[in-house]
Design an enzyme around this catalytic site. Structure first.
Site, mmCIF file in Angstrom:
data_model
loop_
_atom_site.group_PDB
_atom_site.id
_atom_site.type_symbol
_atom_site.label_atom_id
_atom_site.label_comp_id
_atom_site.label_asym_id
_atom_site.label_seq_id
_atom_site.Cartn_x
_atom_site.Cartn_y
_atom_site.Cartn_z
ATOM 1 N N SER A 272 1.141 -1.248 0.128
ATOM 2 C CA SER A 272 -0.033 0.140 0.500
ATOM 3 C C SER A 272 0.855 1.118 -0.202
ATOM 4 C CB SER A 272 -0.958 -0.062 1.512
ATOM 5 O OG SER A 272 0.197 0.095 2.742
ATOM 6 N N LYS A 273 0.598 2.449 -0.573
ATOM 7 C CA LYS A 273 0.946 3.983 -0.655
ATOM 8 C C LYS A 273 1.677 4.075 0.297
ATOM 9 C CE LYS A 273 -3.398 6.863 -0.790
ATOM 10 N NZ LYS A 273 -3.684 6.903 -0.889
ATOM 11 N N ARG A 274 1.390 3.698 1.854
ATOM 12 C CA ARG A 274 2.003 3.997 3.369
ATOM 13 C C ARG A 274 2.839 3.065 3.274
ATOM 14 N NH1 ARG A 274 0.384 8.778 5.149
ATOM 15 N NH2 ARG A 274 -1.775 9.134 4.949
ATOM 16 N N ASP A 275 3.265 2.089 2.856
ATOM 17 C CA ASP A 275 3.965 0.892 3.047
ATOM 18 C C ASP A 275 5.259 1.964 3.080
ATOM 19 O OD1 ASP A 275 3.017 -0.843 3.790
ATOM 20 O OD2 ASP A 275 2.652 -1.444 1.839
ATOM 21 N N PHE A 284 5.836 4.813 -5.544
ATOM 22 C CA PHE A 284 5.764 5.101 -6.596
ATOM 23 C C PHE A 284 6.339 5.610 -7.471
ATOM 24 C CE2 PHE A 284 2.191 6.223 -3.323
ATOM 25 C CZ PHE A 284 1.736 5.546 -3.969
#
Length: 535
Positions: A272-275, A284
């Site tokens: 996920s983007k938080r990881d 990204f």
RNA sequence: GCUGGGUUCGUAUAACGGUUAGUACUCAAGAUUCUCAAUCUUGCAAUAUGGGUUCGAUUCCCGUACCCAGUACCA
């Protein structure tokens, strides 16, 4: 033989993360391998979740990776809204194709494959809540649709009136009863699902006059003559519906391949983007700033080469069956085969990602790396550096670098004198050795330099001695090693002290190499400075 | 919960019924060196589990466990 045509169909609800880039990459590789077309279509049928800038971000990211569409929403940065020879299927943005879908939804209703549903969101919410409190799951399908408000249960004239006078009805797929849908997946093989476990999915919404994903997807894939649908595993559960939709329309369906998910490096669950920010690696391709002003790291800004990023992504879930790990895009195209894609999710390994970048860095010429290094130097306040000098630095450091930025972080002292000394380095300066007393009045060395130590206290005699040796040796320029050996001084200790003076650090590049680069005057200056500082 | 998918060293993967289960990353040790890297050498480390089928299962079938996904008028 039909021309191979694949599509990458992202939804502009946020930045594309590396899993999405990989999906695009596999589509691209598949298309190029088969001499076909790679197209990009924007699936923006959810008006509520649209994120400004996301579409542009997606296109820019893919371009950075070298994934260039043959056909699609954007080419050379401009919007393609009207069909042309080059873009026969335009527009490629579903919001611009709005008018297309209604008639297909109606066609399905007429053929008995779909119906109009008038249940409000609140009513359905109530049904779900009721089912849940009874320990069950509410499914809108053959078992429940008979008791709900739709064109199957309401009288025809009432249906006609509701269609005219209300604006929140939908078209739902009439999931057939008691059928087993037999499917084939290019990666997973045969899959079968009983339709009794499936629900009557909404296909079209009167409220915004837009289709849902399922309808838009099938209609557009058909209209755009897509031959293979290669998408993420999260779509596998809707494959039976898609099969049935093709059957309902009487269209030849494409072949399907469902890619395994990208998983987080530690623990369970998908990436996920938080990881990334939590574990120190980007998720990204490019930096992304959300509406709250938070910035998420991108591979590009973190110093990855696009070739390395593409390579590492390609190897996450696919491998050619050989031991080759480094592939250019052309080599990937040549080696790619969809049946070599693995079925299970791949945990992303940041260490391996860095390894790829290092390999690509080593493949580049020193000249090219020096070019890339100049802006980094400027960012650190070093402007107008001599290109020949920069090239020498690059040649000296290239084997130890993973990113271009490392040319700076590994040895900033090749450009600026150290002003602080590493505590560890200072602690390593030899302490007095009682068994080996040194006569402070010995005139072997320059007294003006040893004086500060001698004057302070006897505890520092030994240190002073080493300082003096280091100073003396440092004056010998590149001959300092021979000089030290000839004098039979403790070479390690002396060299380390010179390194501390020259770099401020207890470890790093070879002392001789540093001295040769910065030159004798600078060596002298730095050594005098450390003598004063540590006195 | 239900439905579907998945399961080889810590990680990515190879071995498409017969191998001392291979490779890369990570990690450890040694060599080298003025230190640290780099490099080279060596090493640690895996077929989730129980049943079948078979002369022989990592590989085929079934169960179990675990993981993942889906279960929206989101894609």
């Amino acid at each position: 033989m039909k021309r191979t045509r694949v599509r990458f169909a992202p939804s502009p609800t946020g930045p594309l993360h590396m899993g999405g880039v990989r999906t695009a990459l596999y589509n691209y590789l598949y298309a190029k391998k088969n001499g076909g077309d790679f197209t990009i279509r924007i699936e923006d049928t959810d008006s509520h979740r649209f994120v400004p800038g996301a579409e542009e971000y997606i296109i820019k990211s893919l371009r950075w990776c070298g994934i260039i569409p043959d056909e699609g929403v954007d080419e050379n940065g401009k919007v393609v809204s009207t069909p042309s020879a080059k873009h026969p299927h335009a527009p490629y943005r579903q919001s611009e194709r709005r008018s297309i879908y209604r008639k297909y939804a109606d066609q399905l209703v007429e053929a008995g494959w779909a119906y109009y549903a008038f249940d409000s969101a609140e009513e359905l919410e109530k049904c779900r809540a009721a089912a849940e409190s009874a320990g069950q799951t509410f499914i809108y399908n053959s078992g429940t649709r008979g008791a709900l408000r739709n064109s199957l249960t309401l009288p025809a004239d009432e249906v006609a009136t509701l269609l005219e006078t209300t604006t929140d009805w939908t078209v739902r797929f009439k999931m057939p009863e008691g059928r087993v849908v037999e499917m084939d997946d290019l990666i997973r093989g045969h899959v079968s699902v009983d339709t009794s476990t499936l629900d009557d999915k909404v296909l079209w919404k009167r409220a915004d006059e837009l289709p849902t994903y399922h309808l838009a997807n099938i209609v557009d894939d058909h209209l755009m003559e897509i031959t293979e649908v290669i998408r993420g595993e999260e779509w596998l559960p809707s494959l039976p519906l898609h099969y049935l939709l093709y059957e309902a329309f009487g269209w030849e369906r494409p072949r399907f391949a469902h890619l395994p998910l990208l998983l987080k490096p530690v623990g369970n669950g998908k990436l996920s983007k938080r990881d990334g920010d939590k574990m120190g690696f980007p998720v990204f391709p490019l930096n992304w700033q959300n509406s709250e002003g938070e910035t998420y790291h991108g591979y590009r800004e973190d110093g990855y080469f696009p070739e390395a990023f593409v390579n590492l992504l390609a190897m996450l879930g696919w491998n050619p069956g050989t031991e080759q790990e480094l592939f250019s895009m052309d080599e990937l195209i040549d080696a790619f085969s969809i049946d070599k894609v693995s079925k299970s999710g791949a945990k992303f390994n940041p260490d391996k990602a860095k390894w790829y970048n290092r390999e690509y860095l080593r493949m580049k010429s020193s000249e090219e790396l020096a070019q890339l290094f100049i802006p980094v130097l400027e960012a650190h306040g070093i402007s107008g550096a001599d290109p020949a000098y920069v090239l020498k630095v690059v040649e000296l450091i290239r084997e130890r670098a993973t990113f271009v930025e490392d040319f700076w972080t590994i040895a900033p002292y090749l450009f600026i004198a150290p002003s602080e000394y590493a505590a560890y380095g200072v602690s390593m300066v030899p302490k007095p050795d009682p068994s080996k007393p040194i006569d402070p009045r010995a005139k072997v060395y320059d007294e003006s330099l040893t004086a500060p130590f001698v004057a302070k206290d006897s505890e520092k005699f030994w240190s002073a001695e080493i300082y003096a040796m280091a100073l003396e040796a440092s004056r010998q320029g590149e001959a300092m090693e021979d000089y030290i050996r000839a004098k039979e001084w403790p070479i390690g200790k002396v060299m380390n002290l010179i390194r501390l003076g020259l770099t401020g650090s207890a470890s790093g590049l070879g002392v001789l190499q540093i001295a040769a680069l910065i030159g004798p005057e600078e060596v002298e200056r730095r050594m005098k400075y450390i003598a004063e500082r540590l006195a």
